[in-house]
Write a protein that holds these residues in place. Structure first.
Motif, PDB file in Angstrom:
ATOM      1  N   LEU A 155       0.827  -1.215   0.000  1.00 25.09           N
ATOM      2  CA  LEU A 155       0.000   0.000   0.000  1.00 25.09           C
ATOM      3  C   LEU A 155       0.859   1.262   0.000  1.00 25.09           C
ATOM      4  O   LEU A 155       0.567   2.227  -0.723  1.00 25.09           O
ATOM      5  CB  LEU A 155      -0.941  -0.011   1.204  1.00 25.09           C
ATOM      6  N   HIS A 156       1.921   1.281   0.809  1.00 24.90           N
ATOM      7  CA  HIS A 156       2.795   2.454   0.841  1.00 24.90           C
ATOM      8  C   HIS A 156       3.537   2.630  -0.487  1.00 24.90           C
ATOM      9  O   HIS A 156       3.767   3.770  -0.928  1.00 24.90           O
ATOM     10  CB  HIS A 156       3.790   2.343   1.994  1.00 24.90           C
ATOM     11  N   SER A 157       3.897   1.525  -1.124  1.00 24.24           N
ATOM     12  CA  SER A 157       4.558   1.625  -2.427  1.00 24.24           C
ATOM     13  C   SER A 157       3.606   2.198  -3.477  1.00 24.24           C
ATOM     14  O   SER A 157       3.988   3.078  -4.268  1.00 24.24           O
ATOM     15  CB  SER A 157       5.054   0.250  -2.867  1.00 24.24           C
ATOM     16  N   LEU A 158       2.368   1.736  -3.482  1.00 20.87           N
ATOM     17  CA  LEU A 158       1.378   2.263  -4.427  1.00 20.87           C
ATOM     18  C   LEU A 158       1.069   3.725  -4.148  1.00 20.87           C
ATOM     19  O   LEU A 158       0.878   4.535  -5.084  1.00 20.87           O
ATOM     20  CB  LEU A 158       0.095   1.433  -4.357  1.00 20.87           C
ATOM     21  N   PHE A 159       1.031   4.089  -2.872  1.00 21.59           N
ATOM     22  CA  PHE A 159       0.806   5.494  -2.525  1.00 21.59           C
ATOM     23  C   PHE A 159       1.956   6.357  -3.039  1.00 21.59           C
ATOM     24  O   PHE A 159       1.746   7.487  -3.530  1.00 21.59           O
ATOM     25  CB  PHE A 159       0.656   5.642  -1.012  1.00 21.59           C
ATOM     26  N   THR A 160       3.178   5.836  -2.943  1.00 19.97           N
ATOM     27  CA  THR A 160       4.338   6.574  -3.446  1.00 19.97           C
ATOM     28  C   THR A 160       4.266   6.727  -4.970  1.00 19.97           C
ATOM     29  O   THR A 160       4.615   7.783  -5.520  1.00 19.97           O
ATOM     30  CB  THR A 160       5.641   5.847  -3.049  1.00 19.97           C
ATOM     31  N   VAL A 161       3.826   5.690  -5.671  1.00 20.11           N
ATOM     32  CA  VAL A 161       3.639   5.780  -7.117  1.00 20.11           C
ATOM     33  C   VAL A 161       2.663   6.902  -7.452  1.00 20.11           C
ATOM     34  O   VAL A 161       2.894   7.706  -8.377  1.00 20.11           O
ATOM     35  CB  VAL A 161       3.139   4.429  -7.677  1.00 20.11           C
ATOM     36  N   LEU A 162       1.578   7.000  -6.689  1.00 19.08           N
ATOM     37  CA  LEU A 162       0.590   8.056  -6.919  1.00 19.08           C
ATOM     38  C   LEU A 162       1.190   9.441  -6.698  1.00 19.08           C
ATOM     39  O   LEU A 162       0.985  10.363  -7.504  1.00 19.08           O
ATOM     40  CB  LEU A 162      -0.611   7.833  -6.005  1.00 19.08           C
ATOM     41  N   ILE A 163       1.944   9.591  -5.618  1.00 20.08           N
ATOM     42  CA  ILE A 163       2.535  10.896  -5.304  1.00 20.08           C
ATOM     43  C   ILE A 163       3.536  11.302  -6.385  1.00 20.08           C
ATOM     44  O   ILE A 163       3.559  12.464  -6.843  1.00 20.08           O
ATOM     45  CB  ILE A 163       3.213  10.863  -3.916  1.00 20.08           C
ATOM     46  N   VAL A 164       4.378  10.372  -6.829  1.00 13.84           N
ATOM     47  CA  VAL A 164       5.366  10.693  -7.871  1.00 13.84           C
ATOM     48  C   VAL A 164       4.661  11.062  -9.172  1.00 13.84           C
ATOM     49  O   VAL A 164       5.056  12.021  -9.878  1.00 13.84           O
ATOM     50  CB  VAL A 164       6.333   9.514  -8.072  1.00 13.84           C
TER      51      VAL A 164
ATOM     52  N   ARG B  76       4.938  14.688 -10.953  1.00 14.40           N
ATOM     53  CA  ARG B  76       5.571  14.837 -12.261  1.00 14.40           C
ATOM     54  C   ARG B  76       4.599  15.315 -13.349  1.00 14.40           C
ATOM     55  O   ARG B  76       5.010  16.006 -14.285  1.00 14.40           O
ATOM     56  CB  ARG B  76       6.160  13.494 -12.694  1.00 14.40           C
ATOM     57  N   ASN B  77       3.328  14.960 -13.222  1.00 15.42           N
ATOM     58  CA  ASN B  77       2.433  15.165 -14.353  1.00 15.42           C
ATOM     59  C   ASN B  77       1.198  16.025 -14.068  1.00 15.42           C
ATOM     60  O   ASN B  77       0.577  16.504 -15.028  1.00 15.42           O
ATOM     61  CB  ASN B  77       1.941  13.805 -14.883  1.00 15.42           C
ATOM     62  N   VAL B  78       0.821  16.247 -12.831  1.00 15.98           N
ATOM     63  CA  VAL B  78      -0.464  16.908 -12.556  1.00 15.98           C
ATOM     64  C   VAL B  78      -0.307  18.164 -11.729  1.00 15.98           C
ATOM     65  O   VAL B  78      -0.554  19.288 -12.192  1.00 15.98           O
ATOM     66  CB  VAL B  78      -1.442  15.928 -11.878  1.00 15.98           C
ATOM     67  N   ALA B  79       0.091  17.996 -10.479  1.00 16.13           N
ATOM     68  CA  ALA B  79      -0.012  19.080  -9.504  1.00 16.13           C
ATOM     69  C   ALA B  79       1.254  19.890  -9.342  1.00 16.13           C
ATOM     70  O   ALA B  79       1.307  20.779  -8.496  1.00 16.13           O
ATOM     71  CB  ALA B  79      -0.431  18.517  -8.146  1.00 16.13           C
TER      72      ALA B  79
END
Length: 358
Positions: free
Chosen positions: A50-59, A63-66
C-alpha cells in the motif's frame, strides 16, 4: 520368558538428550534468502504494498499533474527518532516476554525432573523392613510419575487455550456424547489417572489440579517413611516453584501489550511512511518508490517481529518449541520410570550399572 521381557524393555530407541527440542537438520537455504518458515513477510506484505502504491501516486501527481508536492527533507529525522524509540520499546518488551516464558518452561521441566528423581530414588523399603514394595505402592508411584509428565502437557494446552478435560471421568468420557475427548489431546490423556474428573468448567486449571495429586503423594510417602520432614519440605518447594512458573506464563499469556501503545505505534508508522514519499520525491523522482518500499519493509518488519514474539506459546515457527521441549522431558522421565520398575521387580542385578539399587 523373563529374559525376553527384560530384553524388550531394554531395547534402545534411536534418540538422544534434547532430540526433539534441537534443530534436526542444517539450514539448506541461507536466512537472507528465506521468505517462508519463520519469516514475517506475510504479515507486512499488505502495508508495504500500500505504501509503495501510494508513493507511485505521489510521484505521478508530482511529475504530471499538480507540480511540486515535495516537503523539506528535514522533517524526516525528527519523526524517525520517535518511530525508532517506539519500535525499540515494542521489540524489547516482546522479546522479554519470549525469554521469560522460555525460562519459566525450563523451571517447570526442572521441577518435574527433580520431583521424579526424588520420588523414584526414595520409593522403596529397606531390607530391615522386609524390602520390596506392594503392588499398590508400585502402581501409586508409577501413576504419580505419569501425572508429573501430564502436568507439562496440561500447562502447554492451557496456555494455548485448549481446555480439554471433560467434567466426567476419563474412563467413560470416550463414549459420552456430552463431553467427547479430542483426539489431538491423546498425547497425554493416557498419562492421567483413570476416573479423573476435570473442573475447568468451574474455573480450576488442570495443572493446579494435578499438583494436588502430587502433593498428596508426598504426604503418603511421608506416612510410609519414604521421605523425612526436610525431604518432604524440599519436594513441596519444587511443586511451589512449578506453580509459580506456570503463574508467570499465565501472566504473559493473559496480559497483552496495552492497546493504546499498539494504536499509536500503528498510526506513527503509517504517518511516517506516508510523509516519506513527499520528502523524497523532489530529490529521487521515481526512485522514491523503491526507497519507500525498502524503508516500510524494514520498519513494518521490525514491528512484525514484535507481534510474533508477544505471545510465545502458540504453534508458530517463532514461538517457543514447547512440543519438542516437553517431549524430551517426557522421554527422560519415562526412561527413569522404566529403570525403576525393573529395579523394583528385582532385575537390578541383571543391569550393567543400573541406576536404582534397592
Amino acid at each position: 520368558m523373563e529374559g525376553s521381557l527384560y530384553k524388550r524393555r531394554h531395547t534402545r530407541r534411536p534418540t538422544y538428550p534434547l532430540a526433539h527440542a534441537a534443530r534436526q537438520k542444517p539450514r539448506r537455504i541461507p536466512l537472507v534468502l528465506r521468505f517462508a518458515k519463520g519469516a514475517i513477510h506475510n504479515i507486512i506484505l499488505i502495508p508495504v504494498l500500500l505504501h509503495s502504491l501510494f508513493t507511485v501516486l505521489i510521484v505521478y501527481l508530482d511529475r504530471n499533474v499538480a507540480g511540486s508536492l515535495g516537503v523539506p527533507a528535514t522533517v524526516i529525522p525528527s519523526l524517525s527518532i520517535v518511530v525508532g524509540l517506539m519500535l525499540v520499546f515494542r521489540n524489547s518488551t516482546s522479546y522479554d516476554r519470549f525469554w521469560s516464558g522460555r525460562n519459566c518452561l525450563t523451571t517447570i521441566g526442572t521441577s518435574v525432573r527433580n520431583l521424579a528423581r526424588g520420588f523414584l530414588v526414595n520409593a522403596h523399603r529397606s531390607k530391615k523392613e522386609g524390602g520390596g514394595l506392594t503392588d499398590a505402592e508400585k502402581k501409586d508411584t508409577e501413576k504419580i510419575i505419569r501425572v508429573l509428565i501430564a502436568i507439562m502437557y496440561a500447562v502447554k494446552h492451557n496456555l494455548r487455550a485448549e481446555f480439554n478435560i471433560p467434567p466426567v471421568p476419563l474412563s467413560t468420557s470416550s463414549s459420552s456424547e456430552e463431553a467427547p475427548i479430542e483426539t489431538s489431546k491423546a498425547e497425554y490423556f493416557g498419562l492421567l489417572p483413570d476416573g479423573l474428573m476435570g473442573y475447568e468448567d468451574q474455573g480450576l486449571s488442570l495443572p493446579l489440579q494435578l499438583t494436588v495429586l502430587v502433593e498428596s503423594y508426598i504426604r503418603r510417602g511421608f506416612d510410609r517413611g519414604w521421605f523425612n520432614a526436610p525431604q518432604s519440605s524440599g519436594l513441596s518447594a519444587q511443586i511451589n516453584s512449578l506453580v509459580d512458573a506456570y503463574g508467570k506464563m499465565e501472566t504473559i499469556r493473559s496480559t497483552p501489550i496495552p492497546v493504546a501503545h499498539l494504536i499509536h505505534q500503528k498510526q506513527v508508522l503509517a504517518l511516517f511512511n506516508c510523509i516519506l514519499p513527499f520528502a523524497t520525491v523532489d530529490d529521487f523522482g521515481w526512485y522514491a518508490v523503491p526507497i519507500v518500499a525498502i524503508v516500510s519493509f524494514t520498519l513494518y518488519g521490525i514491528e512484525g517481529i514484535g507481534v510474533q514474539l508477544e505471545d510465545p506459546f502458540g504453534h508458530d515457527k517463532n514461538d517457543i518449541k514447547m512440543d519438542g521441549i516437553i517431549e524430551d522431558t517426557r522421554q527422560e522421565v519415562m526412561v527413569l520410570l522404566e529403570e525403576w520398575k525393573m529395579a523394583a521387580d528385582g532385575h537390578a542385578e541383571r543391569m550393567a550399572g543400573g541406576m536404582f539399587d534397592f
